[in-house]
Design a protein around this motif. Structure first.
Motif, PDB file in Angstrom:
ATOM      1  N   MET A 335       0.820  -1.206   0.000  1.00 13.68           N
ATOM      2  CA  MET A 335       0.000   0.000   0.000  1.00 13.68           C
ATOM      3  C   MET A 335       0.856   1.259   0.000  1.00 13.68           C
ATOM      4  SD  MET A 335      -2.857  -1.128   2.829  1.00 13.68           S
ATOM      5  CE  MET A 335      -3.455   0.546   3.035  1.00 13.68           C
ATOM      6  N   SER A 336       2.032   1.151   0.620  1.00 15.12           N
ATOM      7  CA  SER A 336       2.922   2.305   0.729  1.00 15.12           C
ATOM      8  C   SER A 336       3.849   2.444  -0.471  1.00 15.12           C
ATOM      9  CB  SER A 336       3.764   2.194   2.006  1.00 15.12           C
ATOM     10  OG  SER A 336       2.960   1.988   3.146  1.00 15.12           O
ATOM     11  N   GLY A 337       3.751   1.494  -1.404  1.00 13.34           N
ATOM     12  CA  GLY A 337       4.565   1.575  -2.612  1.00 13.34           C
ATOM     13  C   GLY A 337       5.882   0.843  -2.550  1.00 13.34           C
ATOM     14  N   TYR A 338       5.999  -0.141  -1.660  1.00 14.26           N
ATOM     15  CA  TYR A 338       7.266  -0.869  -1.511  1.00 14.26           C
ATOM     16  C   TYR A 338       7.075  -2.341  -1.858  1.00 14.26           C
ATOM     17  CZ  TYR A 338       8.964   3.359   0.672  1.00 14.26           C
ATOM     18  OH  TYR A 338       9.329   4.659   0.898  1.00 14.26           O
ATOM     19  N   ASP A 339       8.080  -2.886  -2.533  1.00 16.32           N
ATOM     20  CA  ASP A 339       7.999  -4.273  -2.993  1.00 16.32           C
ATOM     21  C   ASP A 339       8.339  -5.280  -1.903  1.00 16.32           C
ATOM     22  OD1 ASP A 339       7.311  -3.452  -5.540  1.00 16.32           O
ATOM     23  OD2 ASP A 339       9.402  -3.366  -6.211  1.00 16.32           O
ATOM     24  N   SER A 340       9.003  -4.821  -0.840  1.00 15.72           N
ATOM     25  CA  SER A 340       9.396  -5.739   0.224  1.00 15.72           C
ATOM     26  C   SER A 340       9.193  -5.088   1.582  1.00 15.72           C
ATOM     27  CB  SER A 340      10.860  -6.161   0.075  1.00 15.72           C
ATOM     28  OG  SER A 340      11.720  -5.084   0.404  1.00 15.72           O
ATOM     29  N   VAL A 341       8.986  -5.904   2.582  1.00 20.22           N
ATOM     30  CA  VAL A 341       8.829  -5.403   3.945  1.00 20.22           C
ATOM     31  C   VAL A 341      10.148  -4.822   4.443  1.00 20.22           C
ATOM     32  CG1 VAL A 341       8.343  -6.067   6.338  1.00 20.22           C
ATOM     33  CG2 VAL A 341       6.890  -6.921   4.490  1.00 20.22           C
ATOM     34  N   ASP A 342      11.272  -5.398   4.004  1.00 15.69           N
ATOM     35  CA  ASP A 342      12.579  -4.859   4.390  1.00 15.69           C
ATOM     36  C   ASP A 342      12.716  -3.400   3.947  1.00 15.69           C
ATOM     37  OD1 ASP A 342      15.196  -7.100   4.954  1.00 15.69           O
ATOM     38  OD2 ASP A 342      13.120  -7.714   4.911  1.00 15.69           O
ATOM     39  N   ALA A 343      12.384  -3.149   2.683  1.00 17.80           N
ATOM     40  CA  ALA A 343      12.482  -1.785   2.156  1.00 17.80           C
ATOM     41  C   ALA A 343      11.507  -0.857   2.873  1.00 17.80           C
ATOM     42  CB  ALA A 343      12.220  -1.791   0.653  1.00 17.80           C
ATOM     43  N   TRP A 344      10.332  -1.386   3.157  1.00 18.87           N
ATOM     44  CA  TRP A 344       9.315  -0.606   3.876  1.00 18.87           C
ATOM     45  C   TRP A 344       9.805  -0.219   5.267  1.00 18.87           C
ATOM     46  CZ3 TRP A 344       6.061  -1.983   8.149  1.00 18.87           C
ATOM     47  CH2 TRP A 344       4.982  -1.120   8.377  1.00 18.87           C
ATOM     48  N   CYS A 345      10.409  -1.172   5.985  1.00 21.49           N
ATOM     49  CA  CYS A 345      10.937  -0.889   7.327  1.00 21.49           C
ATOM     50  C   CYS A 345      12.016   0.186   7.268  1.00 21.49           C
ATOM     51  CB  CYS A 345      11.507  -2.157   7.957  1.00 21.49           C
ATOM     52  SG  CYS A 345      10.273  -3.324   8.551  1.00 21.49           S
ATOM     53  N   GLU A 346      12.847   0.109   6.237  1.00 24.40           N
ATOM     54  CA  GLU A 346      13.904   1.103   6.099  1.00 24.40           C
ATOM     55  C   GLU A 346      13.316   2.497   5.870  1.00 24.40           C
ATOM     56  OE1 GLU A 346      17.994   1.805   3.472  1.00 24.40           O
ATOM     57  OE2 GLU A 346      16.972  -0.139   3.461  1.00 24.40           O
ATOM     58  N   ALA A 347      12.250   2.542   5.071  1.00 21.56           N
ATOM     59  CA  ALA A 347      11.601   3.823   4.797  1.00 21.56           C
ATOM     60  C   ALA A 347      10.874   4.355   6.032  1.00 21.56           C
ATOM     61  CB  ALA A 347      10.622   3.672   3.634  1.00 21.56           C
ATOM     62  N   VAL A 348      10.226   3.465   6.765  1.00 20.70           N
ATOM     63  CA  VAL A 348       9.531   3.874   7.993  1.00 20.70           C
ATOM     64  C   VAL A 348      10.528   4.480   8.975  1.00 20.70           C
ATOM     65  CG1 VAL A 348       8.319   3.013  10.047  1.00 20.70           C
ATOM     66  CG2 VAL A 348       7.596   2.266   7.774  1.00 20.70           C
ATOM     67  N   LEU A 349      11.705   3.886   9.056  1.00 27.66           N
ATOM     68  CA  LEU A 349      12.733   4.427   9.944  1.00 27.66           C
ATOM     69  C   LEU A 349      13.243   5.772   9.428  1.00 27.66           C
ATOM     70  CD1 LEU A 349      14.666   4.278  12.330  1.00 27.66           C
ATOM     71  CD2 LEU A 349      16.171   2.816  10.954  1.00 27.66           C
ATOM     72  N   GLY A 350      13.494   5.850   8.124  1.00 30.31           N
ATOM     73  CA  GLY A 350      14.072   7.056   7.554  1.00 30.31           C
ATOM     74  C   GLY A 350      13.126   8.240   7.512  1.00 30.31           C
ATOM     75  N   GLU A 351      11.809   7.969   7.396  1.00 30.83           N
ATOM     76  CA  GLU A 351      10.848   9.059   7.235  1.00 30.83           C
ATOM     77  C   GLU A 351       9.951   9.263   8.456  1.00 30.83           C
ATOM     78  OE1 GLU A 351       8.675   8.907   3.527  1.00 30.83           O
ATOM     79  OE2 GLU A 351      10.325   7.833   2.551  1.00 30.83           O
ATOM     80  N   ALA A 352       9.558   8.155   9.117  1.00 32.11           N
ATOM     81  CA  ALA A 352       8.677   8.276  10.284  1.00 32.11           C
ATOM     82  C   ALA A 352       9.456   8.154  11.586  1.00 32.11           C
ATOM     83  CB  ALA A 352       7.577   7.208  10.230  1.00 32.11           C
TER      84      ALA A 352
END
Length: 395
Positions: A335-352
């Motif tokens: 839903m957030s536009g990420y192909d993997s949960v790993d990438a999503w976690c990295e983005a959540v850390l970097g942005e949120a």
């Protein structure tokens, strides 16, 4: 100088948890308000009675070498604790005190595995199990579990994984990362397979005191015919908020414990003397503080779980113990536009600025582990940030 490294360390998988933690620390150092939900330790301080026991031991000169396998006083305290909690009786020769439960596990695998020996590890698993098996020249045999079995190993799955090289199977109840607990009937069914194939069970019981609701902790060693084929691993880290004191232990077969003790004598010499004195007080003193922490975690779980499953794209089985939530975040990542949960976690850390531990570190790519062993207000704020991140990036 990489050419000087041994193959055993070259094959190790870098810790996902440590990588996330390092990035979170870097962001904090730059001034960002990072909320870390990766902590594998209680946020309570060690109870004062235990701290005072350590201070008194130091004042009394209890600062020298101890026997490699632990002091008589601590062995006796462990024996009494195990009798009190599980109605199991051990002798001093069947107890080995280590520099943390992790060190007890490491020493056990070094003592029992030869090159090519296999150890069955249910997935998801605590990150260090397979790496410790590899360091002992053993072979981790992964058995995938899922939500249908509440992430628990079944007799059928165990039977399928056994070969003529299988030496042991690891059981972790309550589980890190899932928080699930094996029932007595489930353990009994697994025990039948273990006995039929003459295997050793490594029973990691470090979270035994953190059990919630109607769930009940049962050690597989209490079942008929299992005492002699189980090595129990435990310690004071989670139960008494003593992670930094580094006191764990193994109890079980005398021959194995003796080999572990001999090995420890050539590595650590002995666990820290004053930490052992503190652990004696932890087990022999009143246990009110243990129950207080358990109740607090149980209360947090009810609140945090309901908030977590309200987040779009997140699903989670409600845990029965420990202090983790193991959530499926595949849809949230998509839903957030990420192909993997790993990438999503990295983005959540970097942005949120919320640190979650990707499930890939535990052997399952679609999940995340988050700890509620931190201030409730901060956990809820972190979940608000995660939901806002998903909403803002929705595709």
């Amino acid at each position: 100088m990489e050419h000087l490294l041994a193959q055993r360390v070259k094959q190790l998988t870098p810790s996902t948890t440590l990588a996330i933690t390092a990035k979170a620390k870097a962001l904090k150092a730059s001034g960002q308000d990072v909320i870390g939900l990766g902590a594998g330790e209680p946020d309570f301080n060690t109870p004062e009675r235990i701290i005072e026991a350590a201070c008194q031991a130091a004042r009394d000169g209890d600062t020298k070498y101890t026997p490699s396998g632990g002091t008589v006083e601590l062995k006796d305290a462990i024996i009494e604790k195990t009798k009190r909690d599980s109605n199991l009786t051990f002798t001093r020769a069947e107890v080995m005190v280590a520099s943390g439960a992790k060190h007890a596990l490491y020493t056990l695998f070094q003592a029992i595995l030869d090159e090519g020996d296999e150890v069955i590890i249910p997935v998801p698993y605590w990150v260090s199990y397979p790496e410790q098996v590899k360091l002992a020249d053993g072979v981790p045999v992964y058995v995938d579990t899922n939500e249908a079995t509440m992430f628990k190993l079944t007799p059928e799955l165990l039977e399928e994984a056994i070969t003529d090289r299988t030496k042991a199977v690891i059981l972790n109840s309550p589980s890190n990362p899932t928080g699930m607990i094996y029932t007595e009937s489930e353990l009994s069914a697994l025990a039948d397979v273990v006995k039929r194939h003459d295997l050793l069970v490594v029973s990691d019981e470090i979270y035994e005191k953190l059990v919630y609701g109607d769930a009940e902790f049962v050690s597989i060693a209490t079942l008929p015919g299992m005492l002699e084929r189980t090595i129990i691993i435990n310690g004071v880290s989670k139960s008494h908020a003593m992670t930094g004191w580094r006191i764990g232990y193994a109890v079980g077969d005398k021959t194995i414990i003796e080999a572990m003790t001999n090995l420890a004598s050539h590595s650590t010499s002995n666990p820290t003397s004053i930490a052992q004195a503190a652990a004696v007080e932890a087990y022999n003193g009143p246990q009110d503080d243990v129950e207080m922490m358990r109740v607090s975690f149980a209360e947090r779980l009810e609140i945090v779980y309901e908030r977590l499953i309200a987040i779009p794209g997140i699903t989670c089985l409600k845990p029965q113990g420990a202090f983790y939530l193991y959530a499926n975040a595949k849809e949230a990542a998509s839903m957030s536009g990420y192909d993997s949960v790993d990438a999503w976690c990295e983005a959540v850390l970097g942005e949120a600025y919320v640190a979650l531990v990707p499930g890939s570190g535990f052997g399952q790519d679609d999940y995340v582990r988050l700890s509620y062993a931190t201030e409730l207000k901060r956990v809820l704020e972190a979940l608000d940030r995660v939901e806002d991140f998903i909403t803002r990036n929705a595709r």
